[in-house]
Motif scaffolding. Sequence first.
Motif, PDB file in Angstrom:
ATOM      1  N   UNK B   1      31.380  30.529  78.465  1.00 49.15           N
ATOM      2  CA  UNK B   1      30.748  30.835  79.751  1.00 49.15           C
ATOM      3  C   UNK B   1      30.253  32.278  79.761  1.00 49.15           C
ATOM      4  N   UNK B   4      26.837  32.812  78.571  1.00 51.56           N
ATOM      5  CA  UNK B   4      25.807  32.397  79.520  1.00 51.56           C
ATOM      6  C   UNK B   4      25.525  33.513  80.514  1.00 51.56           C
ATOM      7  N   UNK B   5      26.589  34.225  80.894  1.00 52.97           N
ATOM      8  CA  UNK B   5      26.439  35.222  81.950  1.00 52.97           C
ATOM      9  C   UNK B   5      25.946  36.551  81.383  1.00 52.97           C
ATOM     10  N   UNK B   7      27.521  39.375  80.417  1.00 54.97           N
ATOM     11  CA  UNK B   7      28.052  40.522  81.156  1.00 54.97           C
ATOM     12  C   UNK B   7      27.749  41.800  80.387  1.00 54.97           C
ATOM     13  N   UNK B  71      23.038  36.924  83.462  1.00 58.62           N
ATOM     14  CA  UNK B  71      22.119  35.785  83.530  1.00 58.62           C
ATOM     15  C   UNK B  71      20.825  36.167  84.250  1.00 58.62           C
TER      16      UNK B  71
END
Lengths: 180, 490
Positions: B1, B4-5, B7, B71
Amino acid sequence: MTELVLFFIFGALALVGGLTVVAARNPVHSAMGLMLTLFSLAVFYVVQAAHFVAAVQVIVYAGAVMTLFLFVIMLIGVDKAENLSETIRLQRPLVVLVGLTVVVVGVFVAVGGRFAWITGVVGAGPEVNGTAEAIGDDLFTTWLLPFEATSLLLIIASAGALALAFFRPRRREGKEEGAP
Amino acid sequence: MSDLVNVSYLAVGPEILLTLGAVLVLMIDVFRQPSARVHAWIVAATILAATVVTWFQWDRVTGEGPFLAFSDMVVIDEYGVIASFILLLVGALGLAVAWGMVERLGRRGAEGIVLVFMAIAGFQFMAVSANLVMMFMGLEIASISLYVLAGITRERPEADEAALKYFLLGSFASAVFIYGVALAFAGTGGVSVYDIGAFLRGSVLLKPGVLLIGMALLITGLAFKLSAAPFHVWAPDTYQGSPAGIVGFMAAGAKVGAFAGLGRIVITAFPLYEAEWAVGLAILATISIATGTLLAIAQSDIRRLLAYSGVAHAGFILTGLTAGEAGMPAVWFYLAVYTVQLIGAFAVVAAVAGPTAAGSPMSDYEGLSRRSPFLAAVLALFMLAMSGVPLTAGFVGKFGAFAVAWRADFEWLVIVALVASVAGFFFYLRVIVLMYMREPAVAEAPGTMRARLEPVGALRWVLIISTAITLAFGIYPTPLLDLLSTALPF
């Protein structure tokens, strides 16, 4: 078809609610009109399969926020006579004029053929999943940063409330002592 | 995850540090009730740390190129980093001017610092956001902080009036902006400026009515924040009623944040509709320049004068933006030097009126050169710079903005702007005449309100720094112009 019928019924109700907010003489009636509008919007969310947003709409807006509104209205006093005449001359005619202009521009755009609602989504689009789980997934991945940024709003809310409420009203003290 | 983000703490480093600083100020204030000096150290450390992180961003951007994070919510490019630098400078100068207010507010002073930090973070979010929803968050964070700051001296009814007017019109503007986001989404199916741009490049809209209305609403919402006419009515009352110490920051920060957001939206998301929005911005600029200049002439309060002059300046900066991407360096130069002049001018207002006062009638400035040669001289310099006299940074800014608009075939707009600039001399010079050629209204006696007046402490440094910037970049603007020539949205 169901969607269209529901849209017309609850769209009309939302408008009635909105007009009540502005036109009602009694502030409690205004608050009730706002509640009608918020409920109608919740129905729209259900129709769009956004169940979680609809639930939040009812709980937070129609529930908590409206309770707060009514609480404040009751605290201030309902039967206090309010002066509803406008202080700015010609304000109401001007408002009608501006409102009509907006309507005319809207109709002009719609009839003039420059108008199509959804141009971005081709075809049916992806299946909408409005459950709390799906929203939570999105909220903590795609929309993580805006979600975290709301914490700044909470800091502002607490600091702002302190800044605005935490002061000694000198004027009132002066009056009590009989000073000018 | 987390892939995907994507950071990146570097991408939001300045905002994180400002938030940490704000929380630190609040917590220390609750548990220790320190003197203002302790707060001053925390403020200085926070701004310095945020500047250092912004410098790291600049290093990465110039070395490896722009990058997106979270994202694609934020994009760190030279455009955003330059905006962050300007905002930190504006914030540092603004807090220094407001320091008298912070001290005088007592226990509420800490909240004032926190709100200024939050406003800087919000405007920085606006400048680096690559997504309209993220930009709306930044807009709200910054705006709500400013509403509270406008009314922070609630003992005075003028402050209540200023805050309420700002709040009502400002939240209406936010609603207009979010409606614009909704219509842009309806028209293109995206809220990221890159998605919108890519969609519009990939498909021809035969019926772009909804998209155009959305675009108009987005521009309108931001025009409220940068007090462009006809959306300027809140500005004079708010500037007049707010505490003198904070007005400069309110005016300057809002202009930088709103222009950064506006430039990013129109250039990145709607490049194919430049013919439409450039004309819209040109009309907005014409109305702003005309309204601001004409109404500034009639003012009897220097803050209202500066507010209307700010409306005219919003028009001048919009003139530069009509050239689209080619005009952005000129817009940045204008913003960088104008915000410094604005804070400098309001620093003089704060010194003359007192940091928490409302209203600054022109009669206070009669014979200011006798009471304080230094204040009168710097205010005269800022007035000359705002009117665009050569050898001040104001001239270079105006010249750049008009030149790019001329090249973008907005000759009529440049002619209007030139005429208005000349007319603007009238009210700027009136202030100078008042200061140098009139006697002080009341006889000078020690201990009275008309006694000698000298800026002290931080305020003095603000005046020196903003004077230095105004003169240095007026005489030798090349380094700043070179630096800003690459500050284009990615």
